[in-house]
Design a protein around this motif. Structure first.
Motif, PDB file in Angstrom:
ATOM      1  N   LEU A  28       1.213  -6.368  -3.281  1.00 43.29           N
ATOM      2  CA  LEU A  28       2.023  -5.230  -3.719  1.00 43.29           C
ATOM      3  C   LEU A  28       2.403  -5.541  -5.167  1.00 43.29           C
ATOM      4  O   LEU A  28       3.083  -6.539  -5.430  1.00 43.29           O
ATOM      5  CB  LEU A  28       3.257  -5.081  -2.840  1.00 43.29           C
ATOM      6  CG  LEU A  28       4.095  -3.826  -3.040  1.00 43.29           C
ATOM      7  CD1 LEU A  28       3.274  -2.575  -2.739  1.00 43.29           C
ATOM      8  CD2 LEU A  28       5.319  -3.867  -2.138  1.00 43.29           C
ATOM      9  N   GLU A  35       6.339   2.026 -10.239  1.00 44.38           N
ATOM     10  CA  GLU A  35       6.515   1.839  -8.798  1.00 44.38           C
ATOM     11  C   GLU A  35       5.382   0.957  -8.248  1.00 44.38           C
ATOM     12  O   GLU A  35       4.218   1.175  -8.566  1.00 44.38           O
ATOM     13  CB  GLU A  35       6.481   3.212  -8.106  1.00 44.38           C
ATOM     14  CG  GLU A  35       6.786   3.184  -6.638  1.00 44.38           C
ATOM     15  CD  GLU A  35       8.247   2.924  -6.336  1.00 44.38           C
ATOM     16  OE1 GLU A  35       8.521   2.419  -5.245  1.00 44.38           O
ATOM     17  OE2 GLU A  35       9.104   3.212  -7.189  1.00 44.38           O
ATOM     18  N   LYS A  37       2.414  -0.617  -6.096  1.00 45.45           N
ATOM     19  CA  LYS A  37       1.336  -0.068  -5.282  1.00 45.45           C
ATOM     20  C   LYS A  37       0.595  -1.228  -4.641  1.00 45.45           C
ATOM     21  O   LYS A  37       0.644  -2.359  -5.120  1.00 45.45           O
ATOM     22  CB  LYS A  37       0.357   0.740  -6.138  1.00 45.45           C
ATOM     23  CG  LYS A  37       0.933   2.015  -6.688  1.00 45.45           C
ATOM     24  CD  LYS A  37      -0.123   2.816  -7.407  1.00 45.45           C
ATOM     25  CE  LYS A  37       0.466   4.116  -7.940  1.00 45.45           C
ATOM     26  NZ  LYS A  37      -0.557   4.918  -8.600  1.00 45.45           N
ATOM     27  N   TYR A  38      -0.100  -0.924  -3.553  1.00 47.66           N
ATOM     28  CA  TYR A  38      -0.940  -1.920  -2.914  1.00 47.66           C
ATOM     29  C   TYR A  38      -2.182  -2.102  -3.768  1.00 47.66           C
ATOM     30  O   TYR A  38      -2.734  -1.139  -4.304  1.00 47.66           O
ATOM     31  CB  TYR A  38      -1.301  -1.486  -1.489  1.00 47.66           C
ATOM     32  CG  TYR A  38      -0.078  -1.470  -0.608  1.00 47.66           C
ATOM     33  CD1 TYR A  38       0.373  -2.639  -0.005  1.00 47.66           C
ATOM     34  CD2 TYR A  38       0.643  -0.299  -0.415  1.00 47.66           C
ATOM     35  CE1 TYR A  38       1.521  -2.641   0.780  1.00 47.66           C
ATOM     36  CE2 TYR A  38       1.779  -0.292   0.368  1.00 47.66           C
ATOM     37  CZ  TYR A  38       2.210  -1.462   0.951  1.00 47.66           C
ATOM     38  OH  TYR A  38       3.344  -1.466   1.713  1.00 47.66           O
ATOM     39  N   THR A  57      -1.619   3.916  -2.965  1.00 49.39           N
ATOM     40  CA  THR A  57      -0.250   4.283  -2.615  1.00 49.39           C
ATOM     41  C   THR A  57      -0.028   3.976  -1.134  1.00 49.39           C
ATOM     42  O   THR A  57      -0.977   3.667  -0.401  1.00 49.39           O
ATOM     43  CB  THR A  57      -0.014   5.786  -2.848  1.00 49.39           C
ATOM     44  OG1 THR A  57      -0.876   6.520  -1.956  1.00 49.39           O
ATOM     45  CG2 THR A  57      -0.279   6.188  -4.287  1.00 49.39           C
ATOM     46  N   ASP A  58       1.208   4.086  -0.670  1.00 50.38           N
ATOM     47  CA  ASP A  58       1.507   3.890   0.750  1.00 50.38           C
ATOM     48  C   ASP A  58       0.646   4.818   1.611  1.00 50.38           C
ATOM     49  O   ASP A  58       0.066   4.394   2.610  1.00 50.38           O
ATOM     50  CB  ASP A  58       2.979   4.173   1.045  1.00 50.38           C
ATOM     51  CG  ASP A  58       3.922   3.142   0.477  1.00 50.38           C
ATOM     52  OD1 ASP A  58       3.470   2.032   0.117  1.00 50.38           O
ATOM     53  OD2 ASP A  58       5.121   3.429   0.402  1.00 50.38           O
ATOM     54  N   GLN A  59       0.575   6.081   1.217  1.00 51.19           N
ATOM     55  CA  GLN A  59      -0.174   7.075   1.976  1.00 51.19           C
ATOM     56  C   GLN A  59      -1.670   6.740   1.994  1.00 51.19           C
ATOM     57  O   GLN A  59      -2.321   6.849   3.035  1.00 51.19           O
ATOM     58  CB  GLN A  59       0.047   8.468   1.376  1.00 51.19           C
ATOM     59  CG  GLN A  59      -0.621   9.581   2.149  1.00 51.19           C
ATOM     60  CD  GLN A  59      -0.336  10.952   1.555  1.00 51.19           C
ATOM     61  OE1 GLN A  59       0.398  11.085   0.591  1.00 51.19           O
ATOM     62  NE2 GLN A  59      -0.923  11.973   2.141  1.00 51.19           N
ATOM     63  N   LEU A  61      -3.019   3.734   1.639  1.00 52.13           N
ATOM     64  CA  LEU A  61      -3.209   2.538   2.453  1.00 52.13           C
ATOM     65  C   LEU A  61      -3.203   2.886   3.945  1.00 52.13           C
ATOM     66  O   LEU A  61      -4.025   2.385   4.713  1.00 52.13           O
ATOM     67  CB  LEU A  61      -2.131   1.506   2.146  1.00 52.13           C
ATOM     68  CG  LEU A  61      -2.294   0.169   2.870  1.00 52.13           C
ATOM     69  CD1 LEU A  61      -3.522  -0.582   2.357  1.00 52.13           C
ATOM     70  CD2 LEU A  61      -1.058  -0.682   2.709  1.00 52.13           C
ATOM     71  N   LYS A  62      -2.295   3.781   4.356  1.00 55.50           N
ATOM     72  CA  LYS A  62      -2.248   4.205   5.755  1.00 55.50           C
ATOM     73  C   LYS A  62      -3.530   4.942   6.145  1.00 55.50           C
ATOM     74  O   LYS A  62      -4.056   4.743   7.249  1.00 55.50           O
ATOM     75  CB  LYS A  62      -1.019   5.072   6.004  1.00 55.50           C
ATOM     76  CG  LYS A  62       0.274   4.276   5.974  1.00 55.50           C
ATOM     77  CD  LYS A  62       1.494   5.158   6.083  1.00 55.50           C
ATOM     78  CE  LYS A  62       2.751   4.316   5.895  1.00 55.50           C
ATOM     79  NZ  LYS A  62       3.956   5.126   5.789  1.00 55.50           N
TER      80      LYS A  62
END
Length: 72
Positions: A28, A35, A37-38, A57-59, A61-62
Motif C-alpha cells: 500500500l 491517497e 493505493k495498492y 484502488t480499493d475497488q 483490488l476487490k
C-alpha cells in the motif's frame, strides 16, 4: 524529469523473488503525497530501485480478487 516521491504505508507481502534478489511485492503506497493505493511491482531488496508495476484502488483490488477467485 520530475522526482517521484513514495511512501510504503504497508507491506502486504512478496509473491516471488528473482535470481537477482528483487521481490515482486504487493504494498500500500502513497505516491507524491496522494491517497495510498495498492501497488504490485518488483523492488530491489533495499527498496532503493523499482521496476514497472500497476497501482489499484480499493475497488479495483476487490474486482481483481473476485476475478482471481473465479479462476479454476
Amino acid at each position: 524529469m520530475a522526482e517521484i516521491k513514495f511512501e510504503i504505508m504497508k507491506t502486504l507481502g512478496a509473491i516471488s523473488t528473482s535470481p537477482k534478489g528483487w521481490n515482486k511485492e504487493l504494498n500500500l503506497i502513497s505516491w507524491n503525497g496522494k491517497e495510498p493505493k495498492y501497488d504490485l511491482r518488483d523492488w530491489a531488496p533495499d527498496h532503493s530501485k523499482m521496476g514497472k508495476g500497476v497501482t489499484l484502488t480499493d475497488q479495483e483490488l476487490k474486482a481483481l480478487k473476485d476475478l482471481l477467485n473465479s479462476i479454476e
